[in-house]
Design a protein around this motif. Structure first.
Motif, short mmCIF file in Angstrom:
data_model
loop_
_atom_site.label_atom_id
_atom_site.label_comp_id
_atom_site.label_asym_id
_atom_site.label_seq_id
_atom_site.Cartn_x
_atom_site.Cartn_y
_atom_site.Cartn_z
N ALA A 16 -4.84 66.68 -0.83
CA ALA A 16 -4.14 66.41 -2.08
C ALA A 16 -3.17 65.25 -1.94
N CYS A 17 -2.84 64.89 -0.70
CA CYS A 17 -1.89 63.80 -0.47
C CYS A 17 -2.38 62.51 -1.12
N VAL A 18 -3.67 62.23 -0.97
CA VAL A 18 -4.21 60.99 -1.52
C VAL A 18 -4.04 60.95 -3.04
N ASN A 19 -4.38 62.06 -3.67
CA ASN A 19 -4.27 62.12 -5.13
C ASN A 19 -2.81 62.09 -5.59
N TRP A 20 -1.96 62.81 -4.86
CA TRP A 20 -0.53 62.81 -5.22
C TRP A 20 0.04 61.41 -5.09
N ARG A 21 -0.28 60.73 -3.98
CA ARG A 21 0.26 59.39 -3.75
C ARG A 21 -0.15 58.43 -4.87
N GLU A 22 -1.42 58.48 -5.25
CA GLU A 22 -1.89 57.60 -6.31
C GLU A 22 -1.17 57.89 -7.63
N ALA A 23 -0.99 59.18 -7.92
CA ALA A 23 -0.29 59.55 -9.16
C ALA A 23 1.16 59.10 -9.11
N ALA A 24 1.81 59.21 -7.93
CA ALA A 24 3.21 58.80 -7.80
C ALA A 24 3.34 57.28 -7.96
N ILE A 25 2.43 56.53 -7.35
CA ILE A 25 2.49 55.06 -7.47
C ILE A 25 2.28 54.64 -8.93
N GLU A 26 1.32 55.28 -9.59
CA GLU A 26 1.08 54.95 -11.00
C GLU A 26 2.32 55.24 -11.84
N ARG A 27 3.00 56.34 -11.53
CA ARG A 27 4.21 56.66 -12.28
C ARG A 27 5.30 55.62 -12.02
N ILE A 28 5.43 55.18 -10.77
CA ILE A 28 6.43 54.16 -10.45
C ILE A 28 6.14 52.86 -11.20
N LEU A 29 4.88 52.46 -11.20
CA LEU A 29 4.52 51.22 -11.91
C LEU A 29 4.78 51.33 -13.40
N LEU A 30 4.53 52.51 -13.96
CA LEU A 30 4.77 52.73 -15.37
C LEU A 30 6.28 52.77 -15.68
N MET A 31 7.03 53.34 -14.74
CA MET A 31 8.47 53.48 -14.91
C MET A 31 9.21 52.15 -14.79
N ARG A 32 8.67 51.24 -13.98
CA ARG A 32 9.29 49.94 -13.71
C ARG A 32 10.76 50.08 -13.32
N PRO A 33 11.02 50.75 -12.20
CA PRO A 33 12.41 50.95 -11.78
C PRO A 33 13.04 49.65 -11.29
N ALA A 34 14.36 49.66 -11.20
CA ALA A 34 15.09 48.50 -10.70
C ALA A 34 14.90 48.33 -9.21
N ALA A 35 14.66 49.43 -8.50
CA ALA A 35 14.46 49.36 -7.05
C ALA A 35 13.65 50.56 -6.59
N VAL A 36 12.87 50.36 -5.54
CA VAL A 36 12.09 51.43 -4.92
C VAL A 36 12.47 51.50 -3.45
N ILE A 37 12.82 52.70 -2.97
CA ILE A 37 13.16 52.93 -1.56
C ILE A 37 12.00 53.70 -0.94
N VAL A 38 11.42 53.16 0.13
CA VAL A 38 10.21 53.74 0.74
C VAL A 38 10.45 54.02 2.21
N SER A 39 10.01 55.19 2.67
CA SER A 39 10.06 55.50 4.10
C SER A 39 9.03 56.57 4.42
N SER A 40 8.53 56.59 5.67
CA SER A 40 7.49 57.54 6.08
C SER A 40 7.65 57.90 7.54
N TYR A 41 7.03 58.99 7.91
CA TYR A 41 7.06 59.50 9.28
C TYR A 41 6.16 58.63 10.16
N SER A 42 6.73 58.02 11.18
CA SER A 42 5.98 57.05 11.98
C SER A 42 5.00 57.68 12.95
N ALA A 43 5.19 58.96 13.31
CA ALA A 43 4.31 59.58 14.31
C ALA A 43 2.88 59.71 13.81
N THR A 44 2.65 59.46 12.52
CA THR A 44 1.28 59.48 12.01
C THR A 44 0.39 58.53 12.81
N VAL A 45 0.98 57.42 13.28
CA VAL A 45 0.21 56.45 14.06
C VAL A 45 -0.32 57.08 15.34
#
Length: 668
Positions: free
Chosen positions: A499-528
């Motif tokens: 579900a992560c893939v679908n959730w991520r796509e839905a979240a990105i679409e919402r951000i693009l629709l929202m057009r916020p003033a700033a986006v702060i992004v971070s992720s867990y690096s151990a995935t590598v």
């Protein structure tokens, strides 16, 4: 393997006529005829469980032994109750619960008290407190619910080192014993027919199985630890017990073949399943159906698989199965608590030692109390003793919990961002982003926090800034789901939530629709380190950032913080208890420079993307100190405490300069 429920009033189902139940099978499920095949099946189940916990590769799916125990319990208890109803016209609940209490509670109480005593000697108060919580649940016969809650908690310290973890299955059985006799009595009071009872149990089992399969997808801990989701396994054993004996006798050859097939299903499950197998899920159907078929085949003495199950080794192991189950996990867990990494030789020694404890418990406690003449004659006394044992266990465990609570390390472990308490972090199989906003929710200046738990740890300082600067802070967060546009990958030995893939796509679409003033992004690096290469991480990160950049969104990518490589509150607790030790760690070893280089390359050609490295705010030039200005920095091995994260407001303030949108751009 079992434990027991407390007393229930005697309920009579006596009617004006004798019960019209069909005759029992040729070998009764429990009672006049001893079933050596059942004892042998117990032996197989406990060997699988212990072998799995020891870490022997041949038993890599040995956790299915618990499912076999559930099927056995359903078979035996249903047979006992139906035979009693058939013979007397009623179910004597007082005697039923008294038998269960004598059989199960004394050995369980001795294990619990002994484990608590050992833990008090070898562990610091903070570690004791974590185990004291489970001790209270164990004494109250609801430890499955306790571990369910822990399993549902993304930040719970792994409970594999909890010496009472194994009691979850005992609690499930105790809850089964409390409810099942009442259901049987109600069904047979309505109509005393094995066929009607079988349909009744089949209906309950189908509902339970459907719930188990659904929960396995959306709330796996509820499927694993929850009694309702496991009830169908007991039901499978009950249905096996209710099969007409005449049909089994008339098809001896088929019963023999089915028995071998059932045993093969059990052995294949135990050897083929792994820790990565989605479980319970559909996989659990194989060992459960296998156990039920073996029990049906075993109704015919000397037929097929019964010859193997009657082997003396399996018989002896089966007799000790309950006590061995009680002792094996505390022995292995305590060794882990003392040694950290336990070599296979020590694990085998623990298993052998716990078998010795099992024999001693069986010889000196289990059987003497179970067959005590005075208790046999006075079932009410058995229940009084059961209540006394329960009250003592609850009282002592509760005192222990209070006595060891309130340490700063306990507070640090639970110091998570308020965004979790507000229910604003997506979990499990949910694909729809949550609707949450903080700060000045009426502001047209929107800042979005996007990513997994590593993004969520930046919520405390961002919330401070949002209130100070009148931003509307919108968290779009999902535990275990990185912002980088990755496919489904492996994570911590388990399949990452698709579900992560679908959730991520839905979240990105919402951000693009929202057009916020700033986006702060971070992720867990151990995935590598868990199946993704640096180049794949770079490309996946760029894929996400490029979408924000193309939309002209001011975006800040925050590098993952240094990982301590240890559970910091636990380390600090041991250090305080021993009066020595070092919980600080080397900065260079805690950072993955190749990964940061990949992230920098991903952002290099994008106009609206900045990259920030918080390492110098958390660590010195050489060493990362886990306590700074009296504040514990980490709540586990890699997440910052909310209290420490809140001190990083200046770090973010100097890097976030939102481009305030036109007032005409309203919030979505």
């Amino acid at each position: 393997m079992s434990s027991e429920a407390i007393a229930s009033p005697m309920l009579s189902t006596k009617g004006a006529e004798r019960p019209a139940l069909s005759s029992p099978p040729s070998r009764s499920p429990k009672g006049t005829a001893f079933r050596p095949d059942i004892e042998g099946l117990r032996g197989i189940a406990i060997i699988f469980v212990v072998g799995y916990h020891v870490g022997l590769s041949v038993f890599r799916g040995g956790y299915i032994g618990v499912d076999i125990f559930f099927v056995l319990s359903g078979y035996l208890i249903t047979g006992l109750l139906v035979n009693e109803m058939s013979g007397t016209g009623r179910i004597d609940f007082l005697k039923f619960y008294a038998r269960r209490a004598r059989r199960l509670l004394p050995a369980s109480a001795v294990m619990l008290i002994t484990t608590i005593a050992v833990v008090q000697i070898i562990l610091p108060p903070y570690e004791q407190h974590r185990i004291a919580d489970s001790a209270v649940a164990t004494a109250g016969y609801f430890s499955n619910l306790y571990f369910l809650r822990q399993g549902s908690d993304y930040f719970a310290i792994p409970f594999g080192s909890n010496p009472l973890l194994h009691t979850w299955s005992l609690a499930v059985e105790e809850q089964f014993y409390l409810v099942w006799p009442v259901l049987i009595a109600l069904a047979l009071s309505w109509k005393r027919s094995r066929t009607v009872l079988a349909f009744f149990i089949a209906g309950i089992s189908c509902l339970s199985l459907a719930g188990c399969l659904w929960l396995s997808e959306v709330r796996q801990p509820w499927a694993f630890f929850g009694s309702p989701a496991r009830a169908w396994e007991f039901g499978a054993g009950a249905l096996a017990c209710l099969l007409p004996a005449a049909k089994i006798q008339a098809n001896r050859g088929m019963a023999s073949v089915a028995g071998w097939a059932g045993l093969a299903a059990i052995l294949i499950s135990g050897a083929w399943f792994t820790a990565r197998t989605p479980y319970p899920g559909f996989a659990v159907l194989l060992p459960v159906s296998g156990a039920a078929v073996v029990l049906v085949s075993g109704m015919l003495p000397g037929v097929g698989v019964s010859r193997i199950l009657e082997h003396p080794v399996l018989q002896g192991t089966g007799r000790l199965s309950y006590s061995w189950y009680l002792w094996h996990w505390p022995a292995l867990s305590i060794a882990q608590l003392l040694m950290g990494t336990v070599p296979i030789s020590v694990r085998l020694l623990c298993a052998a030692g716990s078998l010795g404890l099992a024999w001693t418990t069986w010889r000196l406690i289990e059987n003497p109390i179970r067959f005590n003449p005075s208790l046999l004659r006075r079932p009410a006394l058995s229940l009084v003793l059961a209540l006394a044992v329960t009250a003592c266990g609850l009282g002592f465990s509760s005192w222990w919990k209070v006595h060891t609570s309130g340490t700063p390390f306990e507070k640090a472990e639970s110091d998570i961002p308020a965004v979790y308490a507000q229910g604003c972090v997506t979990r499990g199989r949910v694909v729809r982003p949550l609707d949450c906003a903080f700060g000045d929710t009426a502001s047209f200046t929107t800042v979005v926090l996007f990513g997994d738990s590593k993004a969520a740890q930046w919520f405390p300082p961002l919330e401070v800034l949002a209130k100070q600067k009148h931003w509307r802070l919108v968290p779009l967060l999902k535990s275990g789901c990185p912002a980088a546009s990755l496919p489904i990958v492996e994570h911590a030995g388990e399949a990452r939530d698709p579900a992560c893939v679908n959730w991520r796509e839905a979240a990105i679409e919402r951000i693009l629709l929202m057009r916020p003033a700033a986006v702060i992004v971070s992720s867990y690096s151990a995935t590598v380190k868990e199946g993704i290469s640096y180049s794949e991480w770079r490309d996946a990160t760029k894929a996400t950032l490029a979408r924000f950049d193309a939309a002209g969104l001011n975006t800040l990518l925050i590098r993952d913080n240094p990982s301590a490589g240890m559970v910091v509150p636990v380390c600090l607790a041991w250090k305080q208890w021993r009066g020595s030790g070092n919980c600080n760690f080397d900065r260079a070893k805690a950072l993955d420079e190749s990964l940061f280089r990949a992230e920098t390359e991903a952002a290099a050609s994008l106009t609206h993307i900045q990259v920030a490295d918080p390492a110098s705010q958390i660590c010195g030039e050489v060493t990362c100190e886990t306590v700074q200005n009296g504040i514990i920095v980490y709540r586990d091995g890699h997440h910052l405490t909310a209290r420490f994260a809140a001190t990083l407001v200046p770090f973010l303030d100097s890097r976030i300069v939102p481009e305030t949108p036109s007032p005409l751009l309203k919030r979505q």
